[in-house]
Write an enzyme that holds these catalytic residues in place. Structure first.
Site, PDB file in Angstrom:
ATOM      1  CG  ASP A  34      -2.160   0.876   1.054  1.00 28.22           C
ATOM      2  OD1 ASP A  34      -3.250   0.307   0.880  1.00 28.22           O
ATOM      3  OD2 ASP A  34      -2.034   2.120   1.053  1.00 28.22           O
ATOM      4  CE1 TYR A 152     -12.837   5.343  -8.701  1.00 25.30           C
ATOM      5  CE2 TYR A 152     -15.051   4.967  -9.530  1.00 25.30           C
ATOM      6  CZ  TYR A 152     -13.968   4.559  -8.778  1.00 25.30           C
ATOM      7  OH  TYR A 152     -14.016   3.359  -8.093  1.00 25.30           O
TER       8      TYR A 152
HETATM    9  P1  NAD Z   1      -9.993   2.275   0.095  1.00 28.40           P
HETATM   10  O1  NAD Z   1      -9.785   3.757   0.113  1.00 28.40           O
HETATM   11  O2  NAD Z   1     -10.615   1.629   1.264  1.00 28.40           O
HETATM   12  O3  NAD Z   1      -8.618   1.532  -0.226  1.00 28.40           O
HETATM   13  C1  NAD Z   1      -7.778   1.977  -1.246  1.00 28.40           C
HETATM   14  C2  NAD Z   1      -6.338   1.768  -0.818  1.00 28.40           C
HETATM   15  O4  NAD Z   1      -5.509   2.207  -1.919  1.00 28.40           O
HETATM   16  C3  NAD Z   1      -5.932   2.579   0.411  1.00 28.40           C
HETATM   17  O5  NAD Z   1      -5.316   1.733   1.371  1.00 28.40           O
HETATM   18  C4  NAD Z   1      -4.939   3.602  -0.126  1.00 28.40           C
HETATM   19  O6  NAD Z   1      -3.885   3.896   0.784  1.00 28.40           O
HETATM   20  C5  NAD Z   1      -4.415   2.882  -1.352  1.00 28.40           C
HETATM   21  N1  NAD Z   1      -3.826   3.817  -2.324  1.00 28.40           N
HETATM   22  C6  NAD Z   1      -4.252   5.035  -2.683  1.00 28.40           C
HETATM   23  N2  NAD Z   1      -3.385   5.572  -3.550  1.00 28.40           N
HETATM   24  C7  NAD Z   1      -2.401   4.678  -3.740  1.00 28.40           C
HETATM   25  C8  NAD Z   1      -1.215   4.647  -4.505  1.00 28.40           C
HETATM   26  N3  NAD Z   1      -0.838   5.692  -5.261  1.00 28.40           N
HETATM   27  N4  NAD Z   1      -0.440   3.528  -4.462  1.00 28.40           N
HETATM   28  C9  NAD Z   1      -0.793   2.489  -3.690  1.00 28.40           C
HETATM   29  N5  NAD Z   1      -1.876   2.455  -2.924  1.00 28.40           N
HETATM   30  C10 NAD Z   1      -2.680   3.544  -2.952  1.00 28.40           C
HETATM   31  O7  NAD Z   1     -10.854   2.024  -1.225  1.00 28.40           O
HETATM   32  P2  NAD Z   1     -11.610   0.728  -1.781  1.00 28.40           P
HETATM   33  O8  NAD Z   1     -13.036   1.075  -1.850  1.00 28.40           O
HETATM   34  O9  NAD Z   1     -11.163  -0.495  -1.114  1.00 28.40           O
HETATM   35  O10 NAD Z   1     -11.077   0.743  -3.287  1.00 28.40           O
HETATM   36  C11 NAD Z   1     -10.309  -0.301  -3.836  1.00 28.40           C
HETATM   37  C12 NAD Z   1     -10.554  -0.320  -5.336  1.00 28.40           C
HETATM   38  O11 NAD Z   1     -11.928  -0.612  -5.583  1.00 28.40           O
HETATM   39  C13 NAD Z   1     -10.292   1.018  -6.019  1.00 28.40           C
HETATM   40  O12 NAD Z   1      -9.654   0.784  -7.250  1.00 28.40           O
HETATM   41  C14 NAD Z   1     -11.670   1.574  -6.234  1.00 28.40           C
HETATM   42  O13 NAD Z   1     -11.726   2.447  -7.331  1.00 28.40           O
HETATM   43  C15 NAD Z   1     -12.445   0.291  -6.503  1.00 28.40           C
HETATM   44  N6  NAD Z   1     -13.889   0.403  -6.301  1.00 28.40           N
HETATM   45  C16 NAD Z   1     -14.394   0.787  -5.097  1.00 28.40           C
HETATM   46  C17 NAD Z   1     -15.768   0.904  -4.957  1.00 28.40           C
HETATM   47  C18 NAD Z   1     -16.400   1.344  -3.665  1.00 28.40           C
HETATM   48  O14 NAD Z   1     -17.605   1.654  -3.650  1.00 28.40           O
HETATM   49  N7  NAD Z   1     -15.679   1.377  -2.567  1.00 28.40           N
HETATM   50  C19 NAD Z   1     -16.602   0.615  -6.045  1.00 28.40           C
HETATM   51  C20 NAD Z   1     -16.043   0.208  -7.245  1.00 28.40           C
HETATM   52  C21 NAD Z   1     -14.687   0.099  -7.370  1.00 28.40           C
END
Ligand code: NAD
Length: 256
Positions: A34, A152
């Protein structure tokens, strides 16, 4: 999963965290990565506490040298790499006319370039390990537009064809590449969005805000991160052995 070696990005929180825990639970050796190194270490500690095998390192997915170090970390520790789960990503909402070029580039840099760099550096390692599986987290926002989600949605839509291209290039090397397109998932990502923060204040809790957000979802709720992690495990494992270049939409019917 046997003792396959998996590298998970964005594994300090949300979907990536749930995926790292789930893969480890099934016996995989997991490199928890991360941008937030402390969060990655915490998750690796949790895996150890539960009897699994893991290691942690900082990986900013926008940094090519971080990618090189992380892949090397897995190879030095375990001698091989079979799975990449690309979960790191950020959300961003602003109307196009108010979005700066730097803001646009930041979203595309993390969500799209970050996966490109991951593919570039993981593919040779997976190939040299005899093959494996790559799972990329795109989004239902890569199918259905929403006002304010230009950067996004563009990043997540672009990932879909990046994944399919990688699937075609990797097939001869016995590497499968698939995408997961979640709808709304109850993760800390929402806390970064001003409109969600306002909703929480107005309604009094995150639970209530998530309930409101699920209004357009036929199953009338958001997903739990564990429900996406189960799909990541499926695509990472031999249970999906004839799937490549595919997309799993997990959105409670949102895009149906
Ligand atoms: P989250 O914010 O809980 O986790 C994301 C993680 O990515 C965090 O730990 C953050 O520190 C890390 N991160 C951010 N920038 C980074 C970088 N430059 N390098 C490495 N790590 C980095 O979010 P989440 O909801 O678990 O999202 C995970 C994935 O799922 C993302 O790609 C998001 O777009 C996708 N997603 C999420 C949702 C939702 O509703 N939560 C829906 C569809 C897709």
């Amino acid at each position: 999963m046997g003792e396959r070696v998996a590298l998970v990005t964005g594994a300090g929180s949300g979907i990536g965290r749930a995926a790292a825990l789930r893969l480890a639970e099934e016996g995989a050796r997991v490199l928890v990565t991360d941008l937030n190194e402390a969060a990655a270490s915490e998750v690796a500690g949790e895996i150890s506490k539960r009897g699994g095998q893991s290691s942690a390192c900082k990986l900013d997915v926008t940094s090519e040298s971080d990618w090189q170090s992380a892949v090397q970390h897995a190879l030095s520790k375990w001698g091989c790499l079979h799975v990449l789960a690309a979960c790191a990503g950020i959300s961003f909402t602003k109307p196009i006319a108010e979005t700066s070029l730097d803001e646009w580039r930041n979203v595309l840099g993390i969500n799209l370039d970050g996966v490109f760099l991951g593919l570039k550096h993981a593919i040779p390692a997976l190939r040299d390990s005899g093959g494996g599986s790559i799972v990329v987290i795109s989004s239902a926002s890569g199918i259905k537009a929403a006002a304010g989600a230009s950067a996004y949605s563009a990043s997540k839509a672009a990932l879909r064809l990046l994944v399919k291209t990688a699937a075609l290039e990797c097939a001869p090397h016995h590497i499968r590449v698939n995408a997961i397109l979640p709808g709304g998932v109850e993760t800390p990502m929402w806390r970064t969005m001003p409109f969600f923060q306002e909703l929480v204040v107005k309604l009094g809790s995150e639970e209530a805000a998530w309930k409101t957000l699920s209004a357009g979802t036929p199953l009338a709720r958001l997903a739990k991160p564990e429900e996406i992690a189960d799909a990541i495990l499926f695509l990472a494992s031999e249970a999906s052995s004839f799937m490549t270049g595919a997309e799993l939409v997990i959105d409670g019917g949102y895009t149906a």
